[in-house]
Design an enzyme around this catalytic site. Structure first.
Site, PDB file in Angstrom:
ATOM      1  N   HIS A 260       0.853  -1.184   0.000  1.00 26.34           N
ATOM      2  CA  HIS A 260       0.000   0.000   0.000  1.00 26.34           C
ATOM      3  C   HIS A 260       0.896   1.243   0.000  1.00 26.34           C
ATOM      4  CE1 HIS A 260      -3.649   2.246   0.699  1.00 26.34           C
ATOM      5  NE2 HIS A 260      -3.066   2.904   1.671  1.00 26.34           N
ATOM      6  N   ASP A 262       0.573   5.221  -0.072  1.00 30.33           N
ATOM      7  CA  ASP A 262      -0.265   6.417  -0.063  1.00 30.33           C
ATOM      8  C   ASP A 262       0.313   7.416  -1.062  1.00 30.33           C
ATOM      9  OD1 ASP A 262      -2.189   5.595   1.804  1.00 30.33           O
ATOM     10  OD2 ASP A 262      -0.758   5.894   3.429  1.00 30.33           O
ATOM     11  N   ASP A 372      -8.037   1.242   2.351  1.00 29.35           N
ATOM     12  CA  ASP A 372      -7.640   2.181   3.408  1.00 29.35           C
ATOM     13  C   ASP A 372      -8.340   3.526   3.356  1.00 29.35           C
ATOM     14  OD1 ASP A 372      -6.104   3.203   5.531  1.00 29.35           O
ATOM     15  OD2 ASP A 372      -4.660   4.080   4.162  1.00 29.35           O
ATOM     16  N   HIS A 577      -6.918   9.397  -0.660  1.00 24.28           N
ATOM     17  CA  HIS A 577      -7.532   9.225   0.666  1.00 24.28           C
ATOM     18  C   HIS A 577      -6.758   9.775   1.869  1.00 24.28           C
ATOM     19  CE1 HIS A 577      -5.438   5.170   0.341  1.00 24.28           C
ATOM     20  NE2 HIS A 577      -5.038   5.568   1.521  1.00 24.28           N
TER      21      HIS A 577
HETATM   22 ZN   LIG Z   1      -3.593   4.664   2.731  1.00 27.12          ZN
END
Ligand SMILES: [Zn+2]
Length: 1029
Positions: A260, A262, A372, A577
């Site tokens: 993951h 971001d 997420d 997000h």
């Molecule tokens: Zn995230």
């Protein structure tokens, strides 16, 4: 061959085994201490530092200075390039040789001008394999570069992970050498570690745990760390244990590598590009060594970055995508916030994402992947379905603070009834490490035991990147089918969901939104980002409408498809997000605001050229009049400000046709003029024939009357438009969370610095202004506006905000009783309770909505509209809009400064549908445009709809087609309805199409001289492809 029987002392045996592999204790004599053999220093190491993120080709041309291991470099966000010359000694023939590298920061190894592997301590990547088995024939002298970013996997928070970054942090390399790596020790350590974990995780209840205990104890007996020839007997014992198989009913775990990343969070966007490269090249190294290894990867934007910055890596990715090992998932441009983006933005997330995946990898994604974000809109299932996706994976609801979500595998049903098969990995993480605990939790936490026998385990370091490691794969390989643990195999999203689909007959259905009972401050934090997002969504809508009209009506106009795509992609990126929710560091906020500025600047130019082009069309023409342009698909009559010849602003009441243009006639007279009356006590009464409002001298609304029915909206003895301030100190996640207990700290803002005074004295507009002091540092100035013909009263607000851990809201206690209130979401609305009966009800003490929320009883209601806010709460009869927060982490300056926003209150008879609350909220957000210097003859309208239930939301050019438009319409009332869409545009053919604009050739549309009849179900989105002559 077992040694003498031992006492039944679980503790000593367990701890004995733990010490045998400890990297802290007894490393002088234990197995761990033998992991590395001989070592030798690097031949040379030199360094070059820069504050910029520069390409390799530029870096290697710089002047490098000698560097000594242990010397400090930095500060934060700088990049250190190390040039390393090393030599593998001849004597190490046949050995596995590594370059050991322990440093702060995130590193990338470059060899022969190519990135070859990431190096991060936090991601357990501390060495680079120079040779798996050193041969005489291979080059023993090697030159490498290490590009070291001065930030950790999780940025550089000062004191805690989410604190604002420390800009002055220094970084060091603690160890850099060439070393013999004892693979046999590593293999045995992995056996030991798994067995120890089985003992600990299964506990004292399970006999299998004791079997592991006695096995691992005997392995310690057999293994002499100083004598590698003793290893095989210990390994055999482990192997015997692991190969004892399960029965047939055991749960099946689908392990998928994942990382993951971001797209921006505790580090800026630019660093994410390098995070992708570091993480993905490392994943590719694992694919080469482990042909069964599968890695799932989302976010088209990140692929696009890597394609532009690391073309060599990108072609390796394409190669492994073809082999089925590198699996693109998700279908969206970024993993966006699931609450705040508009419906059209969500469609574009998929449109841009899916088109990218199709073009670069030859396939659309079939799973939506959003592990997420902070809640999931009830409109997502329909949007997914429309974009070729019927499966969904997340796990974030495991973070709920109050209620435990009851399913792991289920059908999720949206507000229109669309369903998607949904899976929450029961391990409650997207960054597992394939330890025994992850596997056991996956079985234990599964809330669909007996219904769904397959689950996902997503493994690999995540959030800041990192990804899977060889050790994780080695763990999995040992316990594929080992009695007492779930069966586990390397799988893909498609395989998992196919299995789940196969056994879906017993699955439950969850209807409506997936509300996260945490992080509810994200509807309000970083108000400027939210404002800009709304403004840019409106601007892009207007550009598309104007450009489509220009394309149809003005000869020679070319639709700015490329430019619009670039602007959309910037907007979509900022919907990531951790950006639109406001949970990022200040550097990211600055980047985001810069991108919005770019959208505004380029976008305004595009809108202007479309409007200019319309001047050359047959229905406008160049002249000396002014036209009004309405981008919404209903007729509007509104007061707007005309600016004439540099003189003072002049107001006019204009009538604008449905998605079209009309001449501005300044003589239009309102049915009823606005009156403004100052009363003896300093309060002011404003009336426009529809509403009569009374504001006390402090600016509070003491009465709001619906004139026609003489119905009062404000509760007796209460004040509407009352500002209230709360203490806002969450438990940990500062920018994210507002806790339930903040409600106990309510304080009205009652310090008036300027009493109500009249600004506009009536006619077309009445308005008054006043000012309040919030504290010594913060203040509110507000103009309350009542326009002729307008069914709502507007509150144009400016706040200077310099608070710490305070939350500003505005309240409207209304005379309405209903156990449910209604909130607008993407392409529709939903109800949430106004009471706190159950834990599921009170956990929603702060909720999100888009342009309006409404509280109605039979025959009467009140709507609260806004132009850039998302946080609401409606408890009992008090409607509250959340305005500003002031968290200090991860951005120490979040929301400080000047803010402007407008909200409005609209009491109404009948239902909100009958009263056109939905349209009025659009009107507040999509101002009419003026086009000067035209010769307009008649009002002209591009589209008309026969029912107000259906909203024509979007008119755009079709992607990749010539002379074709796409329109998105949705049913907004929650009703089944037939509607006629009429257009004078030169439409030749019309087709139903999906949201990826693929025509459904089995579903043509009957075109009857510009009329199209459509049938809608509640909240249905219909997309049409219109081919032009
Ligand atoms: Zn995230």
């Amino acid at each position: 061959m077992y040694h003498l029987p031992v006492l039944k002392n679980r503790r000593t045996l367990l701890e004995r085994a733990e010490k045998f592999i400890s990297n802290v204790y007894f490393t002088d004599c234990n197995l761990r201490g033998r992991l590395y053999g001989d070592s030798c220093p690097l031949e040379s190491i030199a360094v070059f530092q820069t504050s910029k993120r520069i390409p390799f080709s530029e870096a290697v041309q710089q002047h490098f200075q000698p560097y000594k291991v242990g010397d400090a470099f930095g500060p934060t966000w700088w990049t250190c390039w190390f040039k390393i010359v090393l030599k593998m000694p001849e004597a190490w023939k046949g050995k596995e040789v590594h370059m050991r590298w322990e440093s702060d920061g995130e590193g990338m190894v470059w060899r022969d001008q190519q990135p070859v592997q990431g190096l991060t301590k936090e991601g357990e990547k501390n060495s680079y394999v120079l040779s798996e088995c050193l041969k005489e024939s291979e080059a023993h002298s090697i030159t490498l570069y290490v590009e070291l970013a001065c930030n950790g996997l999780f940025g550089a928070g000062q004191g805690s992970m989410i604190a604002a970054p420390d800009p002055n942090r220094k970084y060091t390399v603690q160890k850099a050498d060439v070393v013999v790596f004892n693979r046999d020790v590593q293999e045995l350590l992995t056996d030991f570690e798994l067995l120890v974990d089985i003992v600990k995780t299964l506990g004292e209840e399970e006999q299998r745990g004791y079997q592991a205990l006695y096995t691992v104890n005997e392995m310690v007996n057999l293994c002499d760390p100083a004598n590698p020839s003793s290893f095989s007997s210990a390994r055999n014992l482990a192997q015997k244990f692991f190969s004892q198989k399960n029965g047939q009913s055991q749960h099946v775990v689908h392990a998928m590598g994942h990382c993951h990343i971001d797209s921006a969070w505790l580090w800026p966007y630019e660093e994410t590009i390098r995070k992708c490269a570091r993480s993905w090249i490392s994943a590719i190294r694992l694919m080469e060594k482990n042909p069964e290894f599968i890695f799932t990867c989302s976010q088209a934007q990140q692929f696009q970055w890597v394609k532009s910055w690391y073309p060599g890596l990108f072609s390796q990715i394409q190669h492994f995508v073809k082999k089925g090992q590198f699996v693109p998932v998700g279908g969206t441009w970024v993993e966006m916030d699931g609450n705040l983006p508009s419906g059209e933005s969500m469609i574009r997330q998929f449109l841009e994402g899916q088109n990218f995946f199709k073009e670069e990898f030859g396939q659309y994604c079939t799973e939506f992947w959003l592990p997420d974000t902070f809640g999931y809109s009830a409109q997502l299932p329909q949007i997914m379905r429309g974009c070729g996706i019927s499966r969904f994976l997340t796990q974030k609801l495991s973070w709920n603070l109050v209620n435990t979500f009851p399913h792991n595998t289920f059908f999720w049903e949206g507000i229109d009834g669309s369903q998607v098969l949904t899976h929450f990995p029961p391990g409650n993480s997207y960054g597992m490490t394939c330890k025994v605990e992850d596997l056991i939790n996956t079985v234990k936490n599964n809330k669909d035991k007996g219904r769904a026998n397959h689950s996902a385990v997503l493994f690999g370091f995540g959030d800041g990147g990192g990804g899977p490691t060889q050790l994780m794969l080695d763990r999995l390989q040992r316990v594929r089918d080992s009695d007492g643990l779930p069966r586990v195999f390397m799988s893909s999203p498609d395989r998992l969901f196919s299995e789940l689909q196969h056994e879906s007959s017993l699955l439950c259905t969850w209807s409506g939104e997936l509300f996260l009972e945490l992080h509810n401050g994200t509807y309000t934090t970083q108000a400027k980002i939210k404002l800009e997002n709304r403004l840019c969504e409106v601007l892009l809508h207007d550009i598309e409408v104007a450009s489509c009209l220009a394309l149809c009506q003005a000869a020679g106009f070319s639709y700015p498809a490329k430019e619009l795509q670039e602007l959309w992609r910037l907007l979509l990126l900022n919907q990531f997000h951790d950006v639109i929710p406001g949970t990022c560091i200040e550097m990211v906020v600055e980047d985001a605001l810069e991108y919005y500025k770019e959208i505004q600047k380029t976008g305004s130019g595009l809108l202007l050229s479309a409007c200019n082009a319309l001047r050359s069309s047959s229905f406008l023409g160049v002249g000396s009049n002014t036209a009004v342009f309405n981008t919404l698909a209903w007729e509007r009559t509104e007061v707007i400000a005309l600016t004439g010849n540099g003189a003072k602003k002049k107001l006019a009441l204009v009538k604008a046709p449905c998605m079209g243009v009309a001449p501005v006639t300044e003589s239009a007279e309102p049915v009823s003029k606005v009156t403004v009356t100052v009363q003896a006590d300093g309060s002011v009464e404003m009336e426009n024939g529809l509403l009569r409002a009374v504001l006390d001298k402090m600016g509070r609304l003491v009465s709001l009357l619906l004139v026609q029915t003489n119905r009062e909206a404000i509760s007796d003895g209460c004040f509407g438009n009352e500002f209230v301030l709360f203490d806002d100190v969450p438990l940990y996640w500062d920018a994210w969370d507002v806790m339930d207990y903040h409600l106990q700290t309510r304080k009205p803002v009652a310090n008036v610095t300027q009493f109500v005074e009249v600004i506009s004295s009536g006619g077309l507009r009445g308005s008054v202004a006043f000012s309040l002091r919030i504290s010594e540092k913060s203040s509110i100035m507000q103009e309350v506006i009542l326009d002729a013909n307008c069914p709502y009263i507007k509150f144009k607000t400016e706040v200077d905000w310099a608070e710490a851990h305070k939350f500003l809201k505005v309240e409207f206690p209304v005379q309405v009783r209903n156990p449910n209130a209604t909130y607008e979401i993407q392409f529709g609305h939903l109800q949430r309770p106004t009471h706190r009966n159950t834990s599921w009800d009170w956990a929603r003490f702060e909720v999100w909505g888009h342009k309006w929320a409404d509280l109605s009883e039979h025959g009467f209601g009140v709507a609260l509209l806004n132009d850039c806010k998302y946080g609401y709460s409606i408890h009992q009869n008090v409607m509250t809009l959340s305005l500003l927060r002031s968290p200090k982490a991860p951005d120490a300056n979040a929301d400080m400064g000047h803010h402007q926003f407008t909200y409005a209150v609209m009491p109404h008879t009948g239902s909100y549908q009958e009263a056109s609350v939905i349209q009025q909220a659009y009107n507040l957000n999509f101002p009419l445009h003026l086009i000067p210097d035209v010769r307009i003859i008649h009002p002209w309208s591009a589209f008309n709809l026969s029912s107000s239930a259906v909203i024509l939301k979007t008119v755009k050019h079709a992607e990749g087609r010539k002379n074709a438009l796409v329109v998105h319409l949705y049913e907004s009332h929650g009703s089944s309805v037939n509607v006629v869409l009429s257009t004078p545009l030169p439409v030749q053919e019309a087709w139903h199409c999906d949201l990826l604009e693929r025509p459904d050739h089995s579903h043509p549309v009957a075109l009857n001289g510009g009329d199209i009849t459509l049938s809608f179900k509640p909240f249905q989105i219909i997309s049409l492809l219109l081919k032009l002559h």
